[in-house]
Design a protein around this motif. Structure first.
Motif, PDB file in Angstrom:
ATOM      1  N   VAL A  65      -3.985  15.321  12.059  1.00  0.00           N
ATOM      2  CA  VAL A  65      -4.625  14.214  11.320  1.00  0.00           C
ATOM      3  C   VAL A  65      -5.508  13.392  12.258  1.00  0.00           C
ATOM      4  CG1 VAL A  65      -4.193  12.030  10.121  1.00  0.00           C
ATOM      5  CG2 VAL A  65      -2.870  14.072   9.500  1.00  0.00           C
ATOM      6  N   LEU A  66      -4.937  12.977  13.401  1.00  0.00           N
ATOM      7  CA  LEU A  66      -5.703  12.125  14.309  1.00  0.00           C
ATOM      8  C   LEU A  66      -6.897  12.866  14.911  1.00  0.00           C
ATOM      9  CD1 LEU A  66      -2.838  10.247  16.216  1.00  0.00           C
ATOM     10  CD2 LEU A  66      -4.295   9.368  14.380  1.00  0.00           C
ATOM     11  N   GLY A  67      -6.744  14.189  15.050  1.00  0.00           N
ATOM     12  CA  GLY A  67      -7.793  14.977  15.693  1.00  0.00           C
ATOM     13  C   GLY A  67      -8.905  15.407  14.758  1.00  0.00           C
ATOM     14  N   ASP A  68      -8.791  15.082  13.464  1.00  0.00           N
ATOM     15  CA  ASP A  68      -9.809  15.519  12.506  1.00  0.00           C
ATOM     16  C   ASP A  68     -10.380  14.331  11.735  1.00  0.00           C
ATOM     17  OD1 ASP A  68     -11.464  16.716  10.708  1.00  0.00           O
ATOM     18  OD2 ASP A  68     -10.001  18.219  10.042  1.00  0.00           O
ATOM     19  N   PRO A  69     -11.241  13.545  12.390  1.00  0.00           N
ATOM     20  CA  PRO A  69     -11.768  12.332  11.763  1.00  0.00           C
ATOM     21  C   PRO A  69     -12.679  12.619  10.575  1.00  0.00           C
ATOM     22  CG  PRO A  69     -12.860  12.758  13.865  1.00  0.00           C
ATOM     23  CD  PRO A  69     -11.730  13.729  13.758  1.00  0.00           C
ATOM     24  N   ARG A  70     -13.118  13.858  10.433  1.00  0.00           N
ATOM     25  CA  ARG A  70     -13.957  14.193   9.284  1.00  0.00           C
ATOM     26  C   ARG A  70     -13.128  14.124   7.996  1.00  0.00           C
ATOM     27  NH1 ARG A  70     -15.527  18.342   7.093  1.00  0.00           N
ATOM     28  NH2 ARG A  70     -14.098  19.621   8.316  1.00  0.00           N
ATOM     29  N   ARG A  71     -11.890  14.598   8.039  1.00  0.00           N
ATOM     30  CA  ARG A  71     -11.018  14.557   6.854  1.00  0.00           C
ATOM     31  C   ARG A  71     -10.201  13.273   6.769  1.00  0.00           C
ATOM     32  NH1 ARG A  71      -6.990  19.071   6.510  1.00  0.00           N
ATOM     33  NH2 ARG A  71      -7.084  19.094   8.782  1.00  0.00           N
ATOM     34  N   PHE A  72      -9.995  12.623   7.935  1.00  0.00           N
ATOM     35  CA  PHE A  72      -9.114  11.448   7.958  1.00  0.00           C
ATOM     36  C   PHE A  72      -9.831  10.300   8.665  1.00  0.00           C
ATOM     37  CE2 PHE A  72      -6.533  15.329   7.992  1.00  0.00           C
ATOM     38  CZ  PHE A  72      -5.855  15.172   6.785  1.00  0.00           C
ATOM     39  N   SER A  73     -10.347   9.369   7.871  1.00  0.00           N
ATOM     40  CA  SER A  73     -11.215   8.311   8.377  1.00  0.00           C
ATOM     41  C   SER A  73     -10.428   7.097   8.860  1.00  0.00           C
ATOM     42  CB  SER A  73     -12.158   7.885   7.244  1.00  0.00           C
ATOM     43  OG  SER A  73     -12.718   6.619   7.500  1.00  0.00           O
ATOM     44  N   ASP A  92      -6.630   8.780  -0.670  1.00  0.00           N
ATOM     45  CA  ASP A  92      -5.227   8.525  -0.312  1.00  0.00           C
ATOM     46  C   ASP A  92      -5.143   7.956   1.106  1.00  0.00           C
ATOM     47  OD1 ASP A  92      -4.430   9.599  -2.707  1.00  0.00           O
ATOM     48  OD2 ASP A  92      -3.515  11.411  -1.861  1.00  0.00           O
ATOM     49  N   TYR A  93      -4.118   7.141   1.336  1.00  0.00           N
ATOM     50  CA  TYR A  93      -3.844   6.661   2.691  1.00  0.00           C
ATOM     51  C   TYR A  93      -2.811   7.552   3.360  1.00  0.00           C
ATOM     52  CZ  TYR A  93      -6.312   2.255   1.829  1.00  0.00           C
ATOM     53  OH  TYR A  93      -7.254   1.313   1.576  1.00  0.00           O
ATOM     54  N   VAL A  94      -2.943   7.675   4.680  1.00  0.00           N
ATOM     55  CA  VAL A  94      -1.998   8.449   5.485  1.00  0.00           C
ATOM     56  C   VAL A  94      -1.534   7.567   6.637  1.00  0.00           C
ATOM     57  CG1 VAL A  94      -1.724  10.486   6.965  1.00  0.00           C
ATOM     58  CG2 VAL A  94      -3.198  10.621   4.936  1.00  0.00           C
ATOM     59  N   VAL A  95      -0.206   7.519   6.863  1.00  0.00           N
ATOM     60  CA  VAL A  95       0.328   6.823   8.040  1.00  0.00           C
ATOM     61  C   VAL A  95       0.925   7.871   8.968  1.00  0.00           C
ATOM     62  CG1 VAL A  95       2.108   5.248   8.894  1.00  0.00           C
ATOM     63  CG2 VAL A  95       0.778   4.644   6.856  1.00  0.00           C
ATOM     64  N   VAL A  96       0.451   7.927  10.207  1.00  0.00           N
ATOM     65  CA  VAL A  96       1.022   8.878  11.161  1.00  0.00           C
ATOM     66  C   VAL A  96       2.009   8.142  12.058  1.00  0.00           C
ATOM     67  CG1 VAL A  96      -0.936  10.453  11.111  1.00  0.00           C
ATOM     68  CG2 VAL A  96      -0.892   8.639  12.813  1.00  0.00           C
ATOM     69  N   ALA A  97       3.224   8.701  12.153  1.00  0.00           N
ATOM     70  CA  ALA A  97       4.314   8.062  12.894  1.00  0.00           C
ATOM     71  C   ALA A  97       4.279   8.543  14.347  1.00  0.00           C
ATOM     72  CB  ALA A  97       5.648   8.385  12.242  1.00  0.00           C
ATOM     73  N   ILE A  98       3.640   7.736  15.203  1.00  0.00           N
ATOM     74  CA  ILE A  98       3.464   8.107  16.612  1.00  0.00           C
ATOM     75  C   ILE A  98       4.810   8.283  17.314  1.00  0.00           C
ATOM     76  CG2 ILE A  98       2.616   7.243  18.839  1.00  0.00           C
ATOM     77  CD1 ILE A  98       0.388   8.094  17.011  1.00  0.00           C
ATOM     78  N   GLU A 147      -7.513   7.195   6.162  1.00  0.00           N
ATOM     79  CA  GLU A 147      -7.833   7.416   4.751  1.00  0.00           C
ATOM     80  C   GLU A 147      -8.409   8.823   4.573  1.00  0.00           C
ATOM     81  OE1 GLU A 147     -10.174   4.260   2.995  1.00  0.00           O
ATOM     82  OE2 GLU A 147     -10.880   5.592   1.393  1.00  0.00           O
ATOM     83  N   VAL A 148      -7.932   9.530   3.545  1.00  0.00           N
ATOM     84  CA  VAL A 148      -8.377  10.901   3.284  1.00  0.00           C
ATOM     85  C   VAL A 148      -9.802  10.874   2.716  1.00  0.00           C
ATOM     86  CG1 VAL A 148      -7.880  13.002   1.955  1.00  0.00           C
ATOM     87  CG2 VAL A 148      -5.995  11.611   2.858  1.00  0.00           C
ATOM     88  N   THR A 149     -10.699  11.700   3.268  1.00  0.00           N
ATOM     89  CA  THR A 149     -12.105  11.686   2.827  1.00  0.00           C
ATOM     90  C   THR A 149     -12.451  12.826   1.882  1.00  0.00           C
ATOM     91  OG1 THR A 149     -12.816  13.056   4.668  1.00  0.00           O
ATOM     92  CG2 THR A 149     -12.856  10.668   5.015  1.00  0.00           C
ATOM     93  N   GLU A 150     -11.589  13.846   1.792  1.00  0.00           N
ATOM     94  CA  GLU A 150     -11.844  14.956   0.863  1.00  0.00           C
ATOM     95  C   GLU A 150     -10.493  15.552   0.475  1.00  0.00           C
ATOM     96  OE1 GLU A 150     -12.540  18.823   3.579  1.00  0.00           O
ATOM     97  OE2 GLU A 150     -14.009  17.253   3.994  1.00  0.00           O
ATOM     98  N   ASP A 151     -10.391  16.116  -0.720  1.00  0.00           N
ATOM     99  CA  ASP A 151      -9.130  16.743  -1.120  1.00  0.00           C
ATOM    100  C   ASP A 151      -8.760  17.810  -0.101  1.00  0.00           C
ATOM    101  OD1 ASP A 151      -9.404  15.112  -3.256  1.00  0.00           O
ATOM    102  OD2 ASP A 151      -9.613  16.687  -4.775  1.00  0.00           O
ATOM    103  N   THR A 152      -7.537  17.735   0.403  1.00  0.00           N
ATOM    104  CA  THR A 152      -7.138  18.671   1.459  1.00  0.00           C
ATOM    105  C   THR A 152      -5.624  18.780   1.474  1.00  0.00           C
ATOM    106  OG1 THR A 152      -7.322  19.139   3.828  1.00  0.00           O
ATOM    107  CG2 THR A 152      -7.201  16.837   3.218  1.00  0.00           C
ATOM    108  N   VAL A 203       0.852  -1.197   0.000  1.00  0.00           N
ATOM    109  CA  VAL A 203       0.000   0.000   0.000  1.00  0.00           C
ATOM    110  C   VAL A 203       0.886   1.244   0.000  1.00  0.00           C
ATOM    111  CG1 VAL A 203      -1.451   1.366   1.572  1.00  0.00           C
ATOM    112  CG2 VAL A 203      -2.007  -1.022   1.122  1.00  0.00           C
ATOM    113  N   ARG A 204       0.500   2.264  -0.778  1.00  0.00           N
ATOM    114  CA  ARG A 204       1.225   3.534  -0.767  1.00  0.00           C
ATOM    115  C   ARG A 204       0.506   4.521   0.130  1.00  0.00           C
ATOM    116  NH1 ARG A 204       3.809   4.146  -6.705  1.00  0.00           N
ATOM    117  NH2 ARG A 204       4.907   2.180  -6.529  1.00  0.00           N
ATOM    118  N   ALA A 205       1.282   5.313   0.833  1.00  0.00           N
ATOM    119  CA  ALA A 205       0.675   6.220   1.803  1.00  0.00           C
ATOM    120  C   ALA A 205       1.532   7.459   1.972  1.00  0.00           C
ATOM    121  CB  ALA A 205       0.520   5.508   3.154  1.00  0.00           C
TER     122      ALA A 205
END
Ligand code: HEM
Ligand code: HEM
Ligand code: SF4
Lengths: 66, 419
Positions: B63-71, B316-322, B300-305, B49-51
């Motif tokens: 990213v983690l705090g905005d579940p509307r844009r990042f599912s 698009d997929y996003v991986v956040v490095a904790i 996963e990105v829910t809208e262009d941002t 998977v690409r991210a």
């Protein structure tokens, strides 16, 4: 300082009650935050800020003047 | 591994993952340069998977705090799990992959059991008794002892199993399922196989407790559900129970063994804790920040941002490095330093946003009790092998030593130690 709560977003994490039990409690049936004191005493204000910063769901809003 | 700085047109850099050759307490060293020069960069994950890999504290938190844009739809670890694509249909009650009100319904049903601070206060004596009993059992054995297998895992297993009312004889079942899940190199079909016996067991348990509720978490969830507008189905109750059992025991056990090892390798910090076991709460929080979750969390990105000015597209997929975020100098200027008295701060070791760890308050209680009790009762605790002989788990987000062989001169009794 005045504290406002957007409880509709609360996931009941308990983070606020861990940091500032004098200001925040939780409901028994769903863990949702209960604001005990919207107008914290000066010695509680730092805790209020910390709870607002660490709340995972952006529930706690702080107004400087209230 | 392809260098993360590689810049070939067709070949993307790989997601940096823990690696035995490097420091077992630090995130992969590439992250420091990524935070400085490429805070949002395209990578290939182990599944292919690409991210977008996000490495700065502020951006990870956003990213983690905005579940509307990042599912959460693809699943927290679908970029690491071979055989998962992130596009699997969401199972009934599979709340870790739900968003919004649907997800909140589950969280508010589990919160009274796991994260209501009054409830956590009531659980304190139970956790203390489990820790003391396990230390008594370990003390009866001639050291060296593998503290991960003989202490950390039995403790966290007993705590979550006591809470859910899983009798001792049945606990092997969920340990087996959890072990299979958290080793990573599984196909989707193998995961299904590993989970089936556990789901069947829990389904039968829900049936018996419906008929005859007790004081355990499963019974309490059944009873409370019946009073709500939209009661939970059996499948949903099974999923919540499975999630607590599976996510609750190896994460915490690994944090105990990894954390104790980190302290043994930072003797000044361990001495401070021994001198003042009252530091156990900040020490526990610091270890969760410092050691963190490897591999990152998937969204996963829910809208262009945009993330930090980098355009990202819907789908698009996003991986956040904790781990990287928790070492960012924007959070603490001395973030690579382990400090058992550091004020907790807004670290991301339990995540952030609505999916932040369900079990975080229980994990805090377990870690704090273990650190305070071990510091008091085994002041002579030390490694039984050279540090270089310790092997680390590499194929999983749940980091830590494969085994933790330790020895001691004496284990003090619970009463004498004041625990
Ligand atoms: C030190 C130990 C632990 C660590 C570091 C940890 C870490 C995390 C993290 C980072 C997440 C967020 C995942 C995401 O955002 O996608 C999470 C979620 C979760 N954790 Fe933990 N955890 C620990 C212990 C526990 C315990 C003890 C339990 C259960 C009793 C538990 C149950 C869960 C569950 C059910 C979720 C999913 C929550 C959701 O999606 O809404 N964890 N954990
Ligand atoms: C912070 C890290 C992680 C957290 C908080 C976490 C949490 C969870 C939770 C709550 C579940 C239960 C979901 C459900 O059945 O409803 C679960 C299932 C699972 N986890 Fe994790 N997990 C983490 C990392 C990982 C990693 C690193 C792997 C493998 C390398 C993994 C593999 C799995 C698998 C295979 C399942 C079963 C999925 C299914 O039900 O089909 N997890 N995890
Ligand atoms: S910290 Fe935020 S989400 Fe957690 S209980 Fe308090 S208000 Fe609710």
């Amino acid at each position: 300082m005045r504290i406002d709560i957007h409880a509709e977003r609360c996931i009941g994490s308990g983070v606020c009650a861990l940091i500032a039990p004098e200001l925040f409690d939780q409901r028994d049936d769903d863990g949702v935050v209960v604001l005990l004191d919207p107008d914290p005493a000066p010695e509680q204000q730092e805790n209020a800020y910390e709870a607002a910063t660490r709340c995972p769901a952006s529930v706690i809003e702080i107004h400087e003047e209230g | 591994m392809t260098s993360v700085m590689g810049n070939h047109a067709e070949e993307l850099p790989s997601l940096p993952l823990p690696d035995e050759q490097r420091c077992p307490f630090a995130p992969p060293p590439e992250y420091e340069r990524l935070r400085a020069d490429h805070p949002v960069i395209r990578v290939t994950c182990p599944t292919g998977v690409r991210a977008w890999l996000v490495s700065r504290y502020a951006d990870v938190r956003e990213v983690l705090g905005d579940p509307r844009r990042f599912s959460n739809r693809p699943g927290t670890a679908a970029h690491i799990l071979l055989g998962f694509s992130g596009a699997e249909p969401v199972g009934e009650g599979e709340f870790p992959r739900m968003d919004g009100g649907e997800h909140l319904r589950f969280r508010r049903h589990m919160a009274p059991e796991m994260s209501n601070m009054k409830r956590i206060g009531q659980l304190r004596p139970l956790v203390q008794a489990i820790v003391d009993q396990r230390l008594d059992a370990v003390a009866a054995v001639e050291p060296p002892v593998d503290f991960y297998a003989q202490f950390a895992r039995p403790v966290t297993t007993a705590v979550i199993a006591e809470l859910l009312g899983v009798p001792e004889g049945d606990r092997g079942l969920f340990q087996k399922a959890a072990e299979a899940l958290f080793t990573g190199a599984l196909t989707a079909a193998e995961v299904g196989e590993a989970m089936r016996p556990l789901f069947e067991y829990l389904y039968a348990t829900v049936m018996t407790r419906r008929a005859n509720p007790g004081e355990d978490v499963i019974s309490r969830m059944i009873v409370r559900s019946d009073g709500t507008e939209r009661p939970f189905t059996d499948a949903e109750l099974v999923r919540m129970s499975a999630a607590m059992l599976l996510a609750g025991y190896d994460t915490t056990a690994s944090m105990i063994s990894h954390g104790l090892l980190a302290l043994l390798e930072h003797p000044q910090e361990l001495d401070r804790l021994r001198a003042d076991p009252g530091l156990a709460a900040t020490a526990a929080e610091e270890l969760v920040r410092y050691l963190g979750v490897g591999g990152g969390l998937l969204r996963e990105v829910t809208e262009d941002t945009e993330i930090a000015g980098q355009p990202v597209k819907v789908g698009d997929y996003v991986v956040v490095a904790i781990q990287s975020a928790n070492r960012d100098s924007a959070l603490h200027p001395d973030g690579d330093h382990l400090d058992v008295s550091r004020p907790a701060g807004a670290h991301l070791g339990f995540g952030h946003g609505p999916h932040q760890c369900v079990g975080q308050q229980l994990a805090r209680l377990e870690l704090t009790t273990v650190l305070a009790t071990v510091a008091r009762r085994i002041p002579s605790l030390r490694l039984a092998v050279p540090f270089d002989d310790i092997r680390f788990k590499v194929d999983t987000a749940v980091l830590g030593p494969v085994a933790l062989p330790v020895t001691w001169d004496k284990v003090l009794p619970a009463a004498e130690g004041g625990a």
